[in-house]
Write a protein that holds these residues in place. Structure first.
Motif, PDB file in Angstrom:
ATOM      1  N   PHE A 220       0.794  -0.940  -0.510  1.00 40.19           N
ATOM      2  CA  PHE A 220      -0.209  -0.083   0.191  1.00 40.19           C
ATOM      3  C   PHE A 220       0.754   1.522   0.091  1.00 40.19           C
ATOM      4  CE2 PHE A 220      -2.587  -2.998   1.429  1.00 40.19           C
ATOM      5  CZ  PHE A 220      -4.105  -2.653   0.720  1.00 40.19           C
ATOM      6  N   SER A 221       1.962   0.866   0.313  1.00 39.67           N
ATOM      7  CA  SER A 221       2.856   2.303   0.455  1.00 39.67           C
ATOM      8  C   SER A 221       2.934   2.712  -0.943  1.00 39.67           C
ATOM      9  CB  SER A 221       4.190   1.963   1.493  1.00 39.67           C
ATOM     10  OG  SER A 221       5.047   1.281   0.196  1.00 39.67           O
ATOM     11  N   LYS A 222       3.195   1.982  -1.727  1.00 34.59           N
ATOM     12  CA  LYS A 222       2.817   2.490  -3.249  1.00 34.59           C
ATOM     13  C   LYS A 222       1.905   3.104  -4.142  1.00 34.59           C
ATOM     14  CE  LYS A 222       7.062   0.154  -3.445  1.00 34.59           C
ATOM     15  NZ  LYS A 222       8.304   0.751  -3.461  1.00 34.59           N
ATOM     16  N   VAL A 223       0.974   3.481  -3.018  1.00 35.70           N
ATOM     17  CA  VAL A 223      -0.346   4.561  -3.626  1.00 35.70           C
ATOM     18  C   VAL A 223       0.810   5.312  -4.695  1.00 35.70           C
ATOM     19  CG1 VAL A 223      -2.766   4.953  -3.794  1.00 35.70           C
ATOM     20  CG2 VAL A 223      -1.989   2.834  -2.761  1.00 35.70           C
ATOM     21  N   THR A 224       1.244   6.313  -4.032  1.00 35.93           N
ATOM     22  CA  THR A 224       1.421   7.718  -4.278  1.00 35.93           C
ATOM     23  C   THR A 224       2.512   7.303  -5.625  1.00 35.93           C
ATOM     24  OG1 THR A 224       1.149   8.163  -2.088  1.00 35.93           O
ATOM     25  CG2 THR A 224       2.905   9.497  -3.766  1.00 35.93           C
ATOM     26  N   GLN A 225       3.314   6.566  -5.629  1.00 38.71           N
ATOM     27  CA  GLN A 225       4.177   6.009  -6.339  1.00 38.71           C
ATOM     28  C   GLN A 225       3.143   5.833  -8.122  1.00 38.71           C
ATOM     29  OE1 GLN A 225       7.559   3.540  -5.956  1.00 38.71           O
ATOM     30  NE2 GLN A 225       6.698   2.638  -8.367  1.00 38.71           N
ATOM     31  N   ILE A 226       2.199   5.032  -7.883  1.00 43.70           N
ATOM     32  CA  ILE A 226       0.950   4.841  -9.441  1.00 43.70           C
ATOM     33  C   ILE A 226       0.566   5.867  -8.993  1.00 43.70           C
ATOM     34  CG2 ILE A 226      -1.208   3.288  -9.153  1.00 43.70           C
ATOM     35  CD1 ILE A 226       0.496   0.969  -7.347  1.00 43.70           C
ATOM     36  N   TYR A 227      -0.090   6.873  -8.903  1.00 42.69           N
ATOM     37  CA  TYR A 227      -0.465   8.053  -9.002  1.00 42.69           C
ATOM     38  C   TYR A 227       0.296   8.807  -9.624  1.00 42.69           C
ATOM     39  CZ  TYR A 227      -3.670  12.225  -9.020  1.00 42.69           C
ATOM     40  OH  TYR A 227      -4.006  13.680  -8.790  1.00 42.69           O
ATOM     41  N   LYS A 228       1.938   8.763  -8.707  1.00 46.22           N
ATOM     42  CA  LYS A 228       2.614   9.663  -9.781  1.00 46.22           C
ATOM     43  C   LYS A 228       3.095   9.455 -11.097  1.00 46.22           C
ATOM     44  CE  LYS A 228       5.314  11.822  -5.593  1.00 46.22           C
ATOM     45  NZ  LYS A 228       6.254  11.606  -5.168  1.00 46.22           N
TER      46      LYS A 228
ATOM     47  N   VAL B 170      -6.691   4.205  -6.881  1.00 44.25           N
ATOM     48  CA  VAL B 170      -6.289   3.627  -7.422  1.00 44.25           C
ATOM     49  C   VAL B 170      -7.218   1.780  -6.845  1.00 44.25           C
ATOM     50  CG1 VAL B 170      -4.275   1.741  -6.991  1.00 44.25           C
ATOM     51  CG2 VAL B 170      -4.193   4.754  -7.466  1.00 44.25           C
ATOM     52  N   ILE B 171      -7.711   0.911  -7.532  1.00 49.95           N
ATOM     53  CA  ILE B 171      -8.486  -0.188  -7.686  1.00 49.95           C
ATOM     54  C   ILE B 171      -7.396  -1.275  -7.414  1.00 49.95           C
ATOM     55  CG2 ILE B 171     -10.278  -1.547  -7.979  1.00 49.95           C
ATOM     56  CD1 ILE B 171     -11.080   0.977  -9.525  1.00 49.95           C
ATOM     57  N   TYR B 172      -7.125  -2.130  -6.600  1.00 45.73           N
ATOM     58  CA  TYR B 172      -6.535  -3.172  -6.463  1.00 45.73           C
ATOM     59  C   TYR B 172      -7.555  -4.296  -7.128  1.00 45.73           C
ATOM     60  CZ  TYR B 172      -2.726  -1.065  -4.820  1.00 45.73           C
ATOM     61  OH  TYR B 172      -1.280  -0.272  -4.155  1.00 45.73           O
ATOM     62  N   GLU B 173      -7.324  -4.659  -7.972  1.00 47.61           N
ATOM     63  CA  GLU B 173      -7.956  -5.969  -8.997  1.00 47.61           C
ATOM     64  C   GLU B 173      -7.589  -6.964  -8.670  1.00 47.61           C
ATOM     65  OE1 GLU B 173      -9.860  -4.911 -12.895  1.00 47.61           O
ATOM     66  OE2 GLU B 173     -10.581  -3.000 -12.059  1.00 47.61           O
TER      67      GLU B 173
ATOM     68  N   GLY C 142      -3.654   2.481 -16.375  1.00 48.16           N
ATOM     69  CA  GLY C 142      -2.335   1.978 -16.041  1.00 48.16           C
ATOM     70  C   GLY C 142      -2.634   1.511 -15.481  1.00 48.16           C
ATOM     71  N   ILE C 143      -1.521  -0.364 -15.910  1.00 47.01           N
ATOM     72  CA  ILE C 143      -2.051  -1.657 -14.736  1.00 47.01           C
ATOM     73  C   ILE C 143      -0.681  -1.809 -14.377  1.00 47.01           C
ATOM     74  CG2 ILE C 143      -2.479  -3.444 -15.109  1.00 47.01           C
ATOM     75  CD1 ILE C 143      -3.559  -3.070 -17.942  1.00 47.01           C
ATOM     76  N   PHE C 144      -0.334  -2.303 -13.057  1.00 44.38           N
ATOM     77  CA  PHE C 144       0.633  -1.908 -12.016  1.00 44.38           C
ATOM     78  C   PHE C 144       0.389  -3.919 -11.176  1.00 44.38           C
ATOM     79  CE2 PHE C 144      -0.408   2.332 -12.891  1.00 44.38           C
ATOM     80  CZ  PHE C 144       0.826   2.705 -12.301  1.00 44.38           C
ATOM     81  N   ASP C 145       1.933  -3.657 -10.995  1.00 47.66           N
ATOM     82  CA  ASP C 145       1.686  -5.099  -9.758  1.00 47.66           C
ATOM     83  C   ASP C 145       1.066  -4.870  -8.502  1.00 47.66           C
ATOM     84  OD1 ASP C 145       4.152  -4.199  -8.694  1.00 47.66           O
ATOM     85  OD2 ASP C 145       5.370  -6.088  -9.495  1.00 47.66           O
ATOM     86  N   ALA C 146       1.200  -5.637  -7.579  1.00 44.31           N
ATOM     87  CA  ALA C 146       0.804  -4.511  -6.182  1.00 44.31           C
ATOM     88  C   ALA C 146       1.783  -4.253  -5.644  1.00 44.31           C
ATOM     89  CB  ALA C 146       0.246  -6.178  -5.369  1.00 44.31           C
ATOM     90  N   ASN C 147       3.016  -4.234  -5.842  1.00 44.56           N
ATOM     91  CA  ASN C 147       3.895  -3.861  -5.166  1.00 44.56           C
ATOM     92  C   ASN C 147       4.335  -2.754  -6.391  1.00 44.56           C
ATOM     93  OD1 ASN C 147       4.872  -6.046  -3.932  1.00 44.56           O
ATOM     94  ND2 ASN C 147       5.547  -6.834  -5.935  1.00 44.56           N
ATOM     95  N   GLY C 148       2.829  -2.142  -7.013  1.00 40.96           N
ATOM     96  CA  GLY C 148       4.054  -0.978  -8.078  1.00 40.96           C
ATOM     97  C   GLY C 148       4.370  -0.623  -9.101  1.00 40.96           C
ATOM     98  N   ASN C 149       4.952  -1.656  -9.123  1.00 38.59           N
ATOM     99  CA  ASN C 149       5.676  -1.762 -10.954  1.00 38.59           C
ATOM    100  C   ASN C 149       4.607  -1.414 -12.149  1.00 38.59           C
ATOM    101  OD1 ASN C 149       7.823  -2.020  -9.276  1.00 38.59           O
ATOM    102  ND2 ASN C 149       7.354  -3.923  -8.608  1.00 38.59           N
TER     103      ASN C 149
END
Length: 148
Positions: A82-90, A108-111, A134-141
């Motif tokens: 969850f600490s990567k939400v800010t990175q995903i948004y950026k 951010v929706i974790y599907e 934007g599609i990311f893995d659960a670690n924000g990549n």
């Protein structure tokens, strides 16, 4: 998340998330998180929790439908960073700057992908002439930036 783990009914328990998780930034309410947790010490009961205005609310019982296997629909809470939400948004915000009138949806929706048994984070970007997810893995990549 540390505060959630300290709630009396969850403290010291191995928490498992049930299906999708939404993390939003809502005007007037700040960060909002909606998630469902397999009730500790059960195999078939799920409770809903919401983080809003700086505190967790819940548990609220969730009515489950269907006849699927619970183990196919849950993952340990630690499977999402969850600490990567800010990175995903950026990352989404950088993409939005490159499109005409681009705006990032503040959720951010974790599907939860039942078949792959993993989470992928989705964030939507809308512009005047195009939309992206934007599609990311659960670690924000970042996995892909898909034009919708």
């Amino acid at each position: 998340m540390a505060e959630l783990r300290e709630m009396p009914e969850l403290k010291g328990k191995d928490l498992k998330l049930f299906q999708d998780v939404t993390v939003s930034d809502i005007d007037g309410e700040g960060n909002v998180i909606d998630l469902d947790v397999l009730k500790p010490d059960t195999t078939d009961k799920v409770d809903h929790y919401t983080y809003i205005n700086g505190k967790w609310t819940g548990p609220e019982p969730v009515q489950l439908t269907g006849d699927g296997n619970m183990d196919d629909n849950i993952m340990p809470i630690k499977s999402i960073d969850f600490s990567k939400v800010t990175q995903i948004y950026k990352i989404a915000d950088e993409k939005a700057k490159a499109i005409e009138q681009g705006q990032v949806n503040k959720s951010v929706i974790y599907e939860f992908d039942v078949d792959a048994h993993m989470y992928r984070a989705h964030i939507h970007i809308e512009g005047a002439r195009e939309k992206y997810t934007g599609i990311f893995d659960a670690n924000g990549n970042l996995l892909m930036m898909r034009k919708d």
